[in-house]
Design an enzyme around this catalytic site. Structure first.
Site, PDB file in Angstrom:
ATOM      1  N   MET A 201      93.040  12.049 -10.836  1.00  0.00           N
ATOM      2  CA  MET A 201      91.794  12.800 -11.084  1.00  0.00           C
ATOM      3  C   MET A 201      91.770  14.157 -10.383  1.00  0.00           C
ATOM      4  O   MET A 201      90.706  14.679 -10.067  1.00  0.00           O
ATOM      5  CB  MET A 201      90.600  11.969 -10.600  1.00  0.00           C
ATOM      6  CG  MET A 201      90.533  10.573 -11.180  1.00  0.00           C
ATOM      7  SD  MET A 201      89.221   9.620 -10.392  1.00  0.00           S
ATOM      8  CE  MET A 201      89.658   7.958 -10.885  1.00  0.00           C
ATOM      9  N   SER A 202      92.937  14.712 -10.115  1.00  0.00           N
ATOM     10  CA  SER A 202      92.950  15.989  -9.383  1.00  0.00           C
ATOM     11  C   SER A 202      94.154  16.826  -9.794  1.00  0.00           C
ATOM     12  O   SER A 202      94.796  16.556 -10.812  1.00  0.00           O
ATOM     13  CB  SER A 202      93.009  15.716  -7.877  1.00  0.00           C
ATOM     14  OG  SER A 202      94.274  15.206  -7.527  1.00  0.00           O
TER      15      SER A 202
ATOM     16  N   HIS B 117      89.479   2.050  -4.469  1.00  0.00           N
ATOM     17  CA  HIS B 117      89.753   3.252  -3.677  1.00  0.00           C
ATOM     18  C   HIS B 117      90.376   2.874  -2.332  1.00  0.00           C
ATOM     19  O   HIS B 117      91.237   3.583  -1.807  1.00  0.00           O
ATOM     20  CB  HIS B 117      88.460   4.052  -3.476  1.00  0.00           C
ATOM     21  CG  HIS B 117      88.655   5.352  -2.749  1.00  0.00           C
ATOM     22  ND1 HIS B 117      89.427   6.379  -3.251  1.00  0.00           N
ATOM     23  CD2 HIS B 117      88.211   5.790  -1.540  1.00  0.00           C
ATOM     24  CE1 HIS B 117      89.431   7.393  -2.389  1.00  0.00           C
ATOM     25  NE2 HIS B 117      88.698   7.056  -1.350  1.00  0.00           N
TER      26      HIS B 117
ATOM     27  N   TYR C 269      84.750  15.217 -10.742  1.00  0.00           N
ATOM     28  CA  TYR C 269      83.834  14.071 -10.816  1.00  0.00           C
ATOM     29  C   TYR C 269      82.735  14.108  -9.752  1.00  0.00           C
ATOM     30  O   TYR C 269      81.757  13.387  -9.835  1.00  0.00           O
ATOM     31  CB  TYR C 269      84.599  12.735 -10.745  1.00  0.00           C
ATOM     32  CG  TYR C 269      85.380  12.497  -9.481  1.00  0.00           C
ATOM     33  CD1 TYR C 269      84.756  12.165  -8.279  1.00  0.00           C
ATOM     34  CD2 TYR C 269      86.769  12.567  -9.485  1.00  0.00           C
ATOM     35  CE1 TYR C 269      85.477  11.945  -7.125  1.00  0.00           C
ATOM     36  CE2 TYR C 269      87.511  12.354  -8.339  1.00  0.00           C
ATOM     37  CZ  TYR C 269      86.858  12.042  -7.162  1.00  0.00           C
ATOM     38  OH  TYR C 269      87.572  11.833  -6.018  1.00  0.00           O
ATOM     39  N   GLU C 270      82.915  14.946  -8.748  1.00  0.00           N
ATOM     40  CA  GLU C 270      81.871  15.061  -7.727  1.00  0.00           C
ATOM     41  C   GLU C 270      80.674  15.855  -8.243  1.00  0.00           C
ATOM     42  O   GLU C 270      79.620  15.880  -7.605  1.00  0.00           O
ATOM     43  CB  GLU C 270      82.423  15.733  -6.476  1.00  0.00           C
ATOM     44  CG  GLU C 270      83.465  14.890  -5.753  1.00  0.00           C
ATOM     45  CD  GLU C 270      84.088  15.631  -4.591  1.00  0.00           C
ATOM     46  OE1 GLU C 270      83.502  15.607  -3.498  1.00  0.00           O
ATOM     47  OE2 GLU C 270      85.151  16.242  -4.772  1.00  0.00           O
TER      48      GLU C 270
ATOM     49  N   HIS D 103      86.681  17.752  -6.455  1.00  0.00           N
ATOM     50  CA  HIS D 103      87.002  17.072  -7.717  1.00  0.00           C
ATOM     51  C   HIS D 103      85.882  17.318  -8.716  1.00  0.00           C
ATOM     52  O   HIS D 103      84.705  17.345  -8.358  1.00  0.00           O
ATOM     53  CB  HIS D 103      87.124  15.563  -7.492  1.00  0.00           C
ATOM     54  CG  HIS D 103      88.160  15.180  -6.483  1.00  0.00           C
ATOM     55  ND1 HIS D 103      87.889  15.137  -5.135  1.00  0.00           N
ATOM     56  CD2 HIS D 103      89.454  14.824  -6.623  1.00  0.00           C
ATOM     57  CE1 HIS D 103      88.990  14.779  -4.480  1.00  0.00           C
ATOM     58  NE2 HIS D 103      89.949  14.585  -5.365  1.00  0.00           N
TER      59      HIS D 103
ATOM     60  N   SER E  45      94.062  12.370  -1.373  1.00  0.00           N
ATOM     61  CA  SER E  45      93.452  11.216  -0.696  1.00  0.00           C
ATOM     62  C   SER E  45      94.398  10.560   0.289  1.00  0.00           C
ATOM     63  O   SER E  45      95.491  10.123  -0.095  1.00  0.00           O
ATOM     64  CB  SER E  45      93.088  10.125  -1.712  1.00  0.00           C
ATOM     65  OG  SER E  45      92.066  10.525  -2.538  1.00  0.00           O
TER      66      SER E  45
ATOM     67  N   ALA F  41      97.047  11.357  -4.778  1.00  0.00           N
ATOM     68  CA  ALA F  41      97.284   9.930  -4.970  1.00  0.00           C
ATOM     69  C   ALA F  41      97.156   9.683  -6.464  1.00  0.00           C
ATOM     70  O   ALA F  41      96.286  10.268  -7.110  1.00  0.00           O
ATOM     71  CB  ALA F  41      96.233   9.132  -4.216  1.00  0.00           C
TER      72      ALA F  41
ATOM     73  N   ASN G 155      99.062   2.876  -6.554  1.00  0.00           N
ATOM     74  CA  ASN G 155      98.755   1.612  -7.248  1.00  0.00           C
ATOM     75  C   ASN G 155      99.376   1.692  -8.628  1.00  0.00           C
ATOM     76  O   ASN G 155      99.666   2.783  -9.106  1.00  0.00           O
ATOM     77  CB  ASN G 155      97.224   1.446  -7.382  1.00  0.00           C
ATOM     78  CG  ASN G 155      96.604   2.635  -8.112  1.00  0.00           C
ATOM     79  OD1 ASN G 155      96.405   3.703  -7.516  1.00  0.00           O
ATOM     80  ND2 ASN G 155      96.323   2.479  -9.389  1.00  0.00           N
TER      81      ASN G 155
ATOM     82  N   HIS H 262      87.944  11.949   2.413  1.00  0.00           N
ATOM     83  CA  HIS H 262      88.327  13.338   2.195  1.00  0.00           C
ATOM     84  C   HIS H 262      87.636  14.175   3.259  1.00  0.00           C
ATOM     85  O   HIS H 262      86.428  14.178   3.364  1.00  0.00           O
ATOM     86  CB  HIS H 262      87.858  13.850   0.829  1.00  0.00           C
ATOM     87  CG  HIS H 262      88.701  13.384  -0.285  1.00  0.00           C
ATOM     88  ND1 HIS H 262      89.776  14.089  -0.744  1.00  0.00           N
ATOM     89  CD2 HIS H 262      88.642  12.275  -1.037  1.00  0.00           C
ATOM     90  CE1 HIS H 262      90.340  13.426  -1.735  1.00  0.00           C
ATOM     91  NE2 HIS H 262      89.678  12.320  -1.930  1.00  0.00           N
TER      92      HIS H 262
END
Ligand code: HPA
Length: 276
Positions: A212-213, A248, A86-87, A84, A31, A114, A236, A62
């Site tokens: 998440m990746s 995000h 989650y997509e 990802h 990201s 990230a 973060n 993205h």
């Protein structure tokens, strides 16, 4: 369409028909980290939509482009945009770009992302070398019938992140005066950020950063015997640590701020790469 291997072969052949030579190193950008591709020369860009059988990206910020070209004297291939879990993709599709690398006989892979900082000594904007990962909360990309042409059924995961590359990256950080953290990346399926209680649990398990990746790709790459280097941009502090709520936009903003360090560091790593 045939089986997974044949499907991937069709995509790989298409890419090979568009580029003049085999890239030495592939890079998957996280990201807001697409800037690396800006410095490449003699580029050839391929839209993911034009690659037969390639999945599509859906996240804001993205992109979906494969960029081939030269950086720091090396032929590289950069995936701007990743898939990802989650997509909604099948986990096998999440690692589809990595599978193509095997078919294209590319041995070296840099994964970037990230991530939220769990380690209290980190600050947003830090770069962290991934020394190892924890991936117990999500399905494995190796689930299902194993294709021996890709790798073995029960691959070893002791050294997912190549020791020599870790050493090389540490030296580059010193050479380019980059403050480099190092730690354990915990992979979570998302898409919601974690709760403070979950982050306390991940800290207790030894995690330094969460995201998440990357891990599905790293597992697939190790399965097919690639050299992997993983770099997180801490965008973060993880939930409950900084006291702020997570967004995000913050993740993208911070990755924009560190883009110069990130570019310098990666360009140095690629330029000094002598592992073939
Ligand atoms: N958690 C999970 N994924 C992330 C985070 C986070 O705090 N920051 C960037 N990606």
């Amino acid at each position: 369409m045939g089986n997974y291997y044949e499907i991937a072969m069709e995509s790989a052949s298409y890419i090979e028909s568009k580029i003049p030579c085999r890239p030495e190193i592939a890079v998957i950008l996280g990201s807001g980290l697409g800037v690396l591709a800006d410095d490449m020369e003699n580029t050839i860009e391929i839209d993911y939509r034009d690659i037969p059988n390639f999945p599509r990206t859906t996240v804001r910020s993205h992109e979906g482009r494969l960029v081939f070209g030269m950086l720091a004297g090396k032929h590289i291939m950069v995936f701007k945009g990743r898939f990802h879990y989650y997509e909604g993709y099948d986990i096998q599709n999440v690692v589809f770009p990595v599978r193509l690398l095997k078919l294209m006989k590319i041995k070296n892979l840099i994964l970037t992302n990230a991530a939220g900082g769990i380690n209290q000594s980190f600050v947003p904007g830090d770069l962290m070398l991934i020394r190892d990962h924890i991936s117990l909360f999500a399905p494995s990309p190796l689930r299902g019938r194993n294709d021996e042409k890709l790798g073995e059924r029960f691959p070893d995961m002791t050294f997912v992140y190549n020791k020599k590359l870790l050493e090389h990256a540490r030296k580059c950080a010193v050479e380019y005066s980059i403050v480099l953290r190092e730690g354990i990346y915990v992979y979570v399926p998302g898409p919601m950020y974690e709760t403070p209680a979950e982050i306390r649990m991940l800290a207790a398990l030894g995690g330094d950063a969460v995201g998440m990746s990357t891990v599905p790709e790293a597992i697939a790459a190790k399965h097919q015997n690639m050299r992997v280097l993983g770099i997180s941009c801490i965008t973060n502090m993880a939930a409950g640590i900084g006291g702020n709520i997570l967004s995000h936009d913050e993740v993208v903003n911070v990755s924009q701020k560190v883009k110069n360090d990130f570019k310098l560091f990666l360009t140095g790593i690629i330029g000094g790469w002598s592992f073939t």
